[in-house]
Scaffold this motif. Structure first.
Motif, PDB file in Angstrom:
ATOM      1  N   SER A 104     -58.688  17.983  23.001  1.00 30.78           N
ATOM      2  CA  SER A 104     -57.848  18.918  23.753  1.00 30.78           C
ATOM      3  C   SER A 104     -56.720  18.140  24.435  1.00 30.78           C
ATOM      4  N   ARG A 105     -55.680  18.875  24.877  1.00 33.93           N
ATOM      5  CA  ARG A 105     -54.582  18.234  25.577  1.00 33.93           C
ATOM      6  C   ARG A 105     -55.091  17.563  26.851  1.00 33.93           C
ATOM      7  N   ALA A 106     -56.051  18.181  27.502  1.00 38.45           N
ATOM      8  CA  ALA A 106     -56.577  17.582  28.738  1.00 38.45           C
ATOM      9  C   ALA A 106     -57.237  16.242  28.452  1.00 38.45           C
ATOM     10  N   GLU A 107     -57.979  16.164  27.352  1.00 39.27           N
ATOM     11  CA  GLU A 107     -58.617  14.885  26.990  1.00 39.27           C
ATOM     12  C   GLU A 107     -57.564  13.825  26.672  1.00 39.27           C
ATOM     13  N   GLU A 109     -54.476  13.711  27.744  1.00 34.85           N
ATOM     14  CA  GLU A 109     -53.797  13.281  28.972  1.00 34.85           C
ATOM     15  C   GLU A 109     -54.666  12.342  29.795  1.00 34.85           C
ATOM     16  N   GLN A 110     -55.952  12.628  29.795  1.00 34.20           N
ATOM     17  CA  GLN A 110     -56.846  11.799  30.593  1.00 34.20           C
ATOM     18  C   GLN A 110     -56.823  10.344  30.109  1.00 34.20           C
ATOM     19  N   ARG A 113     -53.556   8.643  30.920  1.00 33.79           N
ATOM     20  CA  ARG A 113     -53.502   8.183  32.318  1.00 33.79           C
ATOM     21  C   ARG A 113     -54.276   6.880  32.491  1.00 33.79           C
ATOM     22  N   HIS A 118     -49.155   7.762  30.652  1.00 33.48           N
ATOM     23  CA  HIS A 118     -48.826   9.180  30.897  1.00 33.48           C
ATOM     24  C   HIS A 118     -47.445   9.322  31.542  1.00 33.48           C
ATOM     25  N   TYR A 128     -45.503  15.105  25.391  1.00 39.18           N
ATOM     26  CA  TYR A 128     -46.535  14.742  24.406  1.00 39.18           C
ATOM     27  C   TYR A 128     -46.168  15.181  22.993  1.00 39.18           C
TER      28      TYR A 128
END
Ligand code: ATP
Ligand code: MG
Length: 245
Positions: A104-107, A109-110, A113, A118, A128
């Motif tokens: 997922s996008r959240a993964e 981004e994590q 970071r 990021h 992205y």
């Protein structure tokens, strides 16, 4: 991980790349591997990943001979970040998610970071979704390295292998990424091959190779007290940092 190597010679080579060498890497630890160029650091990783098989090389993972695993099984436990960053003509997100296309996008981004990239990514107009390569933007060497670090962090591997993968980053960025990895709670084993000793003081264990053998090993303080190659190079590099401000 237990390495028990009698010797290893590359096919067709006339000189052994590794001599007798026994080494135990403890799960969850941060291990530094250093030593002059050609001392056998990358060879150790190649044998671990079974890019070469040799009867005189025995490697056990949690007590199981690593020959017992299929190559896919074995390699899925390791995430290798090589010295030369390898990127595709695709978006930044696709490049990070190369080993896990359904992330997922959240993964994504994590891990970006954690790899300190990021902030660079969101500076691009398309973030992205920025295309890399011939039809897109070119990244700096350090940005490329951090993207490939992020990619490795997204894999479900329990061991991270960094082969000189921080060489284009400044020391502070390297330190921040290492701190992120150590404190991210992922409990992954970290094996860091490096020419730069300045961030190894955080390592649980440091191994120095010389001509395919272990010449020194221990914690940072022990190696400094030992006054060998490690202490000499560490002092020289610390001086260079001071004089360069
Ligand atoms: P560096 O810091 O420059 O990356 P290294 O410690 O990783 O060096 P290795 O790449 O492991 O060194 O090489 C160890 C020895 O094996 C060197 O003498 C090298 O010349 C030799 N060697 C490496 N790869 C091969 C190969 N494919 N075929 C034959 N000899 C090789
Ligand atoms: Mg190497």
């Amino acid at each position: 991980m237990d390495f028990d190597i009698k010797s290893f010679t590359y096919p067709g080579a006339d000189k052994a790349a590794l001599g007798q060498l026994a080494l135990t890497l403890t799960k969850g630890q941060f291990v530094g591997i250093c030593g002059r160029t050609g001392s056998g650091k990358s060879t150790l990783l190649r044998l671990l990943l079974r890019q070469y098989d040799d009867a005189a090389v025995s490697i056990q993972l949690n007590g199981v001979d690593h020959q017992q695993f299929s190559l896919d099984q074995l390699r899925s436990r390791f995430a290798l970040v090589a010295q030369e960053p390898f990127l595709f003509s695709a978006t930044i997100a696709q490049n990070i998610a190369f080993g896990k296309p359904l992330a997922s996008r959240a993964e994504i981004e994590q891990v970006a970071r954690l790899a300190c990239v990021h902030d660079d990514i969101v500076q691009f107009q398309d973030g992205y979704e920025t295309m890399l390569g011939e039809k897109g933007v070119n990244l700096s060497g350090g940005q490329k390295q951090r993207l490939t670090i992020a990619r490795a962090l997204l894999l479900d591997a329990d061991v991270l292998l960094f082969d000189d993968a921080f060489c284009s980053l400044d020391m502070q960025t390297e330190a921040r990424i290492l701190d992120n990895l150590i404190t991210s709670g992922q409990q992954k084993t970290i094996v860091l091959i490096t020419q730069r000793l300045t961030n190894l003081n955080k390592a649980d264990q440091i191994v120095v190779l010389d001509q395919g053998r272990i010449s020194e090993s221990g914690a940072h303080r022990e190696l400094i007290a030992g006054n060998g190659w490690y202490a000499r190079i560490f002092k020289r590099q610390s001086l260079e940092i001071k004089t360069s401000g």
